[in-house]
Scaffold this active site. Structure first.
Site, PDB file in Angstrom:
ATOM      1  N   ALA A 188     -70.477 -19.179 -48.785  1.00 40.69           N
ATOM      2  CA  ALA A 188     -70.759 -18.724 -47.414  1.00 40.69           C
ATOM      3  C   ALA A 188     -70.456 -20.307 -46.254  1.00 40.69           C
ATOM      4  O   ALA A 188     -70.825 -21.165 -46.068  1.00 40.69           O
ATOM      5  CB  ALA A 188     -71.890 -18.448 -47.450  1.00 40.69           C
ATOM      6  N   THR A 189     -69.817 -19.951 -45.721  1.00 38.06           N
ATOM      7  CA  THR A 189     -68.850 -20.484 -43.885  1.00 38.06           C
ATOM      8  C   THR A 189     -69.661 -20.156 -42.970  1.00 38.06           C
ATOM      9  O   THR A 189     -69.379 -21.112 -42.236  1.00 38.06           O
ATOM     10  CB  THR A 189     -67.103 -20.539 -43.957  1.00 38.06           C
ATOM     11  OG1 THR A 189     -67.260 -18.853 -44.000  1.00 38.06           O
ATOM     12  CG2 THR A 189     -66.609 -20.948 -45.504  1.00 38.06           C
ATOM     13  N   HIS A 242     -76.062 -10.081 -46.465  1.00 40.89           N
ATOM     14  CA  HIS A 242     -75.471 -10.538 -47.473  1.00 40.89           C
ATOM     15  C   HIS A 242     -75.861 -10.980 -48.403  1.00 40.89           C
ATOM     16  O   HIS A 242     -75.603 -11.203 -50.356  1.00 40.89           O
ATOM     17  CB  HIS A 242     -74.076 -11.377 -46.985  1.00 40.89           C
ATOM     18  CG  HIS A 242     -73.060 -11.252 -45.998  1.00 40.89           C
ATOM     19  ND1 HIS A 242     -71.390 -11.055 -46.182  1.00 40.89           N
ATOM     20  CD2 HIS A 242     -73.005  -9.828 -45.236  1.00 40.89           C
ATOM     21  CE1 HIS A 242     -70.811 -10.691 -45.086  1.00 40.89           C
ATOM     22  NE2 HIS A 242     -71.905  -9.278 -44.609  1.00 40.89           N
TER      23      HIS A 242
END
Length: 71
Positions: free
Chosen positions: A15-16, A31
């Protein structure tokens, strides 16, 4: 996510996105709930290439979300 599971069970989710405000924190929480519990999650890796290299042989697949936010 369906495509990732075709590679195997050992999926790493990179996850960025960074939680900069309340709305983004809510999106990140949604998410997290939507991902399978057995997936390994690495949040906001500072050096994406290094992180991917370190995962060699330990994952069946790596899902990066999202390259646009990372760049």
């Amino acid at each position: 996510m369906d495509l990732a599971t075709r590679f195997g069970r050992r999926i790493v989710y990179l996850a960025t996105c960074r939680p900069g405000d309340a709305e983004m924190r809510q999106r990140i929480a949604r998410h997290r709930l939507a991902r399978p519990a057995h997936w390994r999650t690495i949040e906001s890796p500072p050096d994406l290439a290094h992180t991917i290299t370190q995962l060699h042989g330990t994952a069946d697949g790596i899902l990066i979300d999202c390259l646009t936010m990372y760049v």
